[in-house]
Scaffold this motif. Structure first.
Motif, short mmCIF file in Angstrom:
data_model
loop_
_atom_site.label_atom_id
_atom_site.label_comp_id
_atom_site.label_asym_id
_atom_site.label_seq_id
_atom_site.Cartn_x
_atom_site.Cartn_y
_atom_site.Cartn_z
N MET A 173 -4.84 12.08 -30.59
CA MET A 173 -3.71 11.30 -31.07
C MET A 173 -4.01 9.82 -30.86
N ALA A 174 -3.91 9.06 -31.91
CA ALA A 174 -4.16 7.62 -31.83
C ALA A 174 -2.93 6.91 -31.30
N HIS A 175 -3.17 5.88 -30.48
CA HIS A 175 -2.08 5.08 -29.96
C HIS A 175 -2.59 3.66 -29.74
N ALA A 176 -1.66 2.76 -29.60
CA ALA A 176 -2.01 1.35 -29.43
C ALA A 176 -2.63 1.11 -28.06
N ARG A 177 -3.55 0.16 -28.05
CA ARG A 177 -4.16 -0.27 -26.79
C ARG A 177 -4.09 -1.79 -26.73
N HIS A 178 -3.76 -2.31 -25.56
CA HIS A 178 -3.68 -3.75 -25.33
C HIS A 178 -4.65 -4.11 -24.21
N PHE A 179 -5.30 -5.27 -24.35
CA PHE A 179 -6.15 -5.76 -23.27
C PHE A 179 -5.31 -6.58 -22.31
N THR A 180 -5.47 -6.33 -21.01
CA THR A 180 -4.75 -7.05 -19.97
C THR A 180 -5.73 -7.46 -18.88
N SER A 181 -5.33 -8.44 -18.08
CA SER A 181 -6.11 -8.87 -16.91
C SER A 181 -5.18 -8.94 -15.71
N THR A 182 -5.67 -8.47 -14.57
CA THR A 182 -4.92 -8.45 -13.33
C THR A 182 -5.74 -9.11 -12.24
N GLY A 183 -5.07 -9.87 -11.36
CA GLY A 183 -5.79 -10.57 -10.29
C GLY A 183 -5.22 -10.30 -8.92
N PHE A 184 -6.05 -9.80 -8.02
CA PHE A 184 -5.67 -9.67 -6.61
C PHE A 184 -5.98 -11.01 -5.95
N VAL A 185 -4.94 -11.80 -5.70
CA VAL A 185 -5.08 -13.12 -5.09
C VAL A 185 -5.06 -12.93 -3.58
N VAL A 186 -6.17 -13.30 -2.92
CA VAL A 186 -6.31 -13.08 -1.48
C VAL A 186 -6.37 -14.41 -0.74
N GLN A 187 -5.57 -14.50 0.31
CA GLN A 187 -5.58 -15.67 1.20
C GLN A 187 -5.22 -15.20 2.61
N ASP A 188 -6.01 -15.61 3.59
CA ASP A 188 -5.70 -15.34 5.00
C ASP A 188 -5.37 -13.87 5.28
N GLY A 237 7.29 1.59 -26.81
CA GLY A 237 6.79 2.95 -26.91
C GLY A 237 5.52 3.15 -26.10
N PHE A 238 4.96 4.36 -26.19
CA PHE A 238 3.76 4.68 -25.44
C PHE A 238 2.57 3.88 -25.96
N HIS A 239 1.81 3.31 -25.03
CA HIS A 239 0.56 2.65 -25.36
C HIS A 239 -0.29 2.61 -24.11
N GLN A 240 -1.48 2.05 -24.22
CA GLN A 240 -2.35 1.94 -23.06
C GLN A 240 -2.75 0.49 -22.84
N HIS A 241 -2.99 0.17 -21.58
CA HIS A 241 -3.55 -1.12 -21.21
C HIS A 241 -4.99 -0.90 -20.77
N ILE A 242 -5.89 -1.64 -21.37
CA ILE A 242 -7.27 -1.70 -20.89
C ILE A 242 -7.29 -2.94 -20.00
N ASP A 243 -7.28 -2.69 -18.67
CA ASP A 243 -6.98 -3.73 -17.69
C ASP A 243 -8.23 -4.16 -16.93
N PHE A 244 -8.59 -5.44 -17.10
CA PHE A 244 -9.70 -6.04 -16.37
C PHE A 244 -9.17 -6.46 -15.00
N ILE A 245 -9.70 -5.88 -13.94
CA ILE A 245 -9.21 -6.14 -12.59
C ILE A 245 -10.14 -7.14 -11.90
N TYR A 246 -9.58 -8.28 -11.49
CA TYR A 246 -10.35 -9.34 -10.84
C TYR A 246 -9.84 -9.58 -9.42
#
Length: 162
Positions: free
Chosen positions: A1-16, A94-103
């Motif tokens: 089944m075909a569905h929409a995909r969106h590109f996303t980026s996520t950032g783990f900001v680390v301090q102390d 509606g239902f879709h997927q995120h292709i998430d770049f994790i930084y």
């Protein structure tokens, strides 16, 4: 089944020894800053923009992989820690997927204040899997992926400091 995909980026900001998380009301989970990659933007530009828009923190990406240093052209984009495919069941879109770049990111300057709704979560809090207090609701534990990726972010930052 075909569905929409969106590109996303996520950032783990680390301090102390802590990382920034917020309770995402729509997703109903503790998440780091992130969002959609917009047209003509690469994933690194997207994560830095999203971190600043959501938290007010200007940050830089921590290298997680090697670039071909002998390559002068074409330009290289810093590789993410990982790329995840997340199922999103949005009541509006509606239902879709995120292709998430994790930084993994670190602030350019020490962060002394953060917006309401955001909190610094320590390495120990993430590792314990304990529920975190949140405004307007019962405490909730961060999801497994957030805990594990947060721990990896701490390891990367710690390795850089040595």
């Amino acid at each position: 089944m075909a569905h929409a995909r969106h590109f996303t980026s996520t950032g783990f900001v680390v301090q102390d020894g802590a990382t920034l998380l917020h309770w995402h009301a729509k997703v109903k989970a503790w998440l780091p800053p992130g969002g959609h990659v917009i047209e003509n933007e690469d994933p690194v530009e997207a994560v830095l923009r999203e971190v600043e828009e959501e938290t007010g923190v200007q940050a830089e990406v921590v290298p997680t992989g090697s670039l071909l240093t002998e390559l002068s052209y074409p330009t290289q984009v810093q590789p993410p820690l990982t790329i995840m495919i997340e199922d999103i069941d949005d009541p509006v879109a509606g239902f879709h997927q995120h292709i998430d770049f994790i930084y993994v990111c670190k602030p350019l300057q020490p962060v002394t204040s953060i917006p309401d709704g955001w909190r610094w979560v320590t390495k120990a809090e993430l590792a314990s899997g304990s529920p975190l207090e949140r405004a307007g609701g019962a405490p909730e534990a961060p999801p497994e992926d957030v805990r594990l990726l947060g721990e990896r972010a701490f390891q990367l930052i710690q390795t850089q400091v040595r």
